[in-house]
Design an enzyme around this catalytic site. Structure first.
Site, PDB file in Angstrom:
ATOM      1  N   LYS A 281       0.902  -1.151   0.017  1.00 17.76           N
ATOM      2  CA  LYS A 281       0.202  -0.056   0.056  1.00 17.76           C
ATOM      3  C   LYS A 281       0.830   1.120   0.043  1.00 17.76           C
ATOM      4  CE  LYS A 281      -3.936  -1.823   2.619  1.00 17.76           C
ATOM      5  NZ  LYS A 281      -5.029  -1.639   1.846  1.00 17.76           N
ATOM      6  N   ASP A 292      -7.659  -3.451  10.557  1.00 16.71           N
ATOM      7  CA  ASP A 292      -8.206  -4.418   9.781  1.00 16.71           C
ATOM      8  C   ASP A 292      -8.706  -5.745  10.231  1.00 16.71           C
ATOM      9  OD1 ASP A 292      -8.699  -4.619   6.991  1.00 16.71           O
ATOM     10  OD2 ASP A 292      -6.918  -5.320   6.510  1.00 16.71           O
ATOM     11  N   ASP A 351      -3.071  -7.448  -1.776  1.00 17.58           N
ATOM     12  CA  ASP A 351      -3.526  -6.488  -1.035  1.00 17.58           C
ATOM     13  C   ASP A 351      -5.086  -7.237  -0.893  1.00 17.58           C
ATOM     14  OD1 ASP A 351      -3.883  -4.631   0.993  1.00 17.58           O
ATOM     15  OD2 ASP A 351      -3.849  -2.904  -0.668  1.00 17.58           O
ATOM     16  N   GLU A 353      -6.480  -9.593   0.589  1.00 18.79           N
ATOM     17  CA  GLU A 353      -6.200 -10.769   1.433  1.00 18.79           C
ATOM     18  C   GLU A 353      -7.289 -11.072   2.329  1.00 18.79           C
ATOM     19  OE1 GLU A 353      -5.582  -7.535   2.402  1.00 18.79           O
ATOM     20  OE2 GLU A 353      -6.321  -7.416   4.353  1.00 18.79           O
ATOM     21  N   ARG A 355     -10.287 -11.407   1.694  1.00 20.59           N
ATOM     22  CA  ARG A 355     -11.326 -12.346   1.045  1.00 20.59           C
ATOM     23  C   ARG A 355     -10.759 -13.647   1.214  1.00 20.59           C
ATOM     24  NH1 ARG A 355     -11.451  -8.892  -4.211  1.00 20.59           N
ATOM     25  NH2 ARG A 355     -11.391  -7.276  -2.649  1.00 20.59           N
TER      26      ARG A 355
END
Ligand code: BES
Ligand code: MN
Ligand code: ZN
Length: 501
Positions: A281, A292, A351, A353, A355
């Site tokens: 990112k 997160d 990124d 990740e 899911r």
């Protein structure tokens, strides 16, 4: 914070501050502020100020009267509730939070809140005020050296004389569990990545289970070896890049004498820090990615409340906890991974990740017997673009389950908006080399992420909450601090209570 109910005469209550709601009963530009409630002594004490024109009753307005005449309270706090005709329990929840947040920094440690009469009923009002008070009492300043531990110590809810005391005490106790559980979630989410690793999160889950001390609650934490043994190739593909060992947190709530089915699986994304991995990112704002794991923390908070409220339905909680880091062991764009269900996944962007870890978490919940699923995840920036910070995105593959969930959201006072899952979107996650790929391009990003998850829930009735935009409140508001919001906890618990009948 201690929360209690009082049915005493408001004028007789000795408190540092009595808080009351003032609404505007006027037309258009001519405000006509009035205290909500029938107590004459309180009306009299506020009368002069209300007729002075200095107070309008607009939303979140706060005015203090010292030594109010005819009241034993040392102060009378008027909290504006906006237009009388629009006033309902979501506003009331915020006003209780506003009163708490207004008084806390003024060294006031106890207050009494006068319950206004509400069309939705007294019980609903009690619930809203108590939940709102807990929400307001939370501050994320844990690491400030000059922290003054500002908390309200005693919050007394003043119910109208003649109210059904024992019924309201029950409502209050339940609201307390919800408020405390939501704040438990917020504490977890607030921790920075170096102090909330996957192992710390598992430890905190263990501690919560120990503290709840219910014979119907048990926890098991599976480490990297077990995760690989279970062939969780999607979860592991994210975990493999980090030096911090991944943890699969599994909590079972199984009350005695309930039917074998239904079993509700609660699955949470527990990325304790999301750097993006090899698809790293941008630096700007990356620090936010400590939150997160908010979906996982929401499920832990919900399970805490469930174990304390003891609804008669089985629940399994699963949190897939790992960091998403770049390293020599990290997965790369182009890699192909095999999920627990056997589905192959082409990694386009490391990124995406969330899911991946949820794919195996959802599959595992089904393997353990879940007949219904809810997942919560800070899954996509796209849902932030679509719905901003106001509504969480809800996705459902089953209209009946959605209808019940929508009612639960409303009872909880959490704002969510349903998003689509049409088959047409599936095309965007078709892969040339594997069964599916892990990103669906720029358009409809929140939907294609949900479509990806759908591949792993198959026909099981399922609700997916994308809380990327709502798990973190971006600015201080009068009723809630900047920081973790605890979104999802209350809706999930309301849903479970309804499911238990
Ligand atoms: N954790 C992020 C999503 C997110 C964004 C959460 C903003 C909170 C605030 C997620 O893992 C992510 O990086 N998603 C990518 C997916 C993309 C690569 C397909 C995104 O949304 O940009
Ligand atoms: Mn990511
Ligand atoms: Zn993420």
């Amino acid at each position: 914070m201690k929360t209690t109910l009082s049915c005493s005469n408001p004028a007789e209550i000795e408190t540092e501050c009595l808080a009351v709601v003032v609404v505007d009963r006027g037309e258009k530009d001519k405000p006509a502020p009035a205290v909500l409630g029938v107590d004459q002594a309180v009306q009299n004490a506020a009368a002069e100020l209300l007729s002075s024109g200095e107070v309008s009753g607009k939303m979140f307005e706060t005015v203090v009267i010292h030594r109010p005449e005819g009241l034993k309270a040392r102060r009378l706090l008027l909290v504006g509730g906006g237009k009388a005709k629009d006033f309902s329990s979501p506003e009331l929840r915020k006003l209780a939070g506003t009163a708490v947040r207004f008084l806390k920094p003024r060294q006031i440690r106890s207050l009494a809140f006068l319950l206004p009469g509400m069309p939705s009923g007294t019980a609903d009002a009690v619930k809203a005020v108590i939940e709102g008070a807990y929400i307001g009492d939370f501050d994320p300043d844990t690491y400030k050296s000059d922290r003054k531990d500002q908390h309200i110590q005693e919050f007394t809810l003043v119910a109208p004389a003649g109210a059904d005391r024992s019924a309201l005490d029950k409502v209050l106790a339940e609201a307390r569990v919800l408020g405390e559980s939501q704040n438990f979630t917020r504490e977890l989410v607030n921790e920075p990545g170096n102090r909330m690793t996957p192992s710390t999160l598992a430890e905190r889950a263990r501690k919560m289970v120990a503290e709840v001390n219910s014979p119907h609650l048990s926890i098991e934490v599976l480490g990297p070896e077990k995760i690989r043994e279970l062939r969780m190739g999607a979860f592991w593909s994210v975990a493999q890049g980090s030096d911090e060992p991944a943890q699969l947190i599994v909590i079972r709530y199984s009350p005695p004498g309930v039917p074998e089915k239904p079993v509700l699986g609660l699955v949470g994304k527990g990325i304790t820090f999301d750097s993006g991995g090899i698809s790293i990112k941008p630096a700007d704002g990356m620090e936010k990615m400590k939150y997160d794991m908010a979906g996982g923390a929401a499920m832990l908070g919900a399970i805490r409340a469930i174990a304390l409220l003891e609804p008669r339905v089985k629940v399994i909680g699963i949190v897939c906890a790992t960091e998403n880091m770049p390293s020599g062991k990290a997965q790369k764009p182009g890699d192909v991974q095999i999920a627990m269900t056997g589905k192959s996944i082409e990694i386009i962007n490391t990124d995406a990740e969330g899911r991946l870890v949820l794919a195996d978490g959802l599959a595992y919940a089904r393997q353990l017997g879940a007949t219904h699923l809810i997942d919560a995840a800070t899954l996509t920036g796209a849902v932030v673009v679509a719905l901003g910070g106001v509504n969480a995105g809800v996705f459902a593959n089953n209209d009946e389950m959605y209808a019940r969930f929508e009612k639960a959201e409303q009872r909880a006072g959490e704002k969510m908006w349903r998003m689509p899952l049409d088959e047409e979107y599936r095309e965007q996650i078709r892969s040339g080399i594997a069964d599916i790929k892990n990103t669906g391009g720029r358009y409809g990003g929140a939907v294609t992420a949900a479509m990806f998850l759908k591949e792993f829930v198959e026909d099981t009735p399922w609700i997916h909450l994308d809380i990327a935009g709502t798990a973190w409140t971006e600015e201080n508001k009068s009723w809630i601090a900047l920081g973790p919001s605890g979104i999802g906890v209350r809706s999930v618990v309301e849903f479970v209570k309804d499911m238990a009948g």
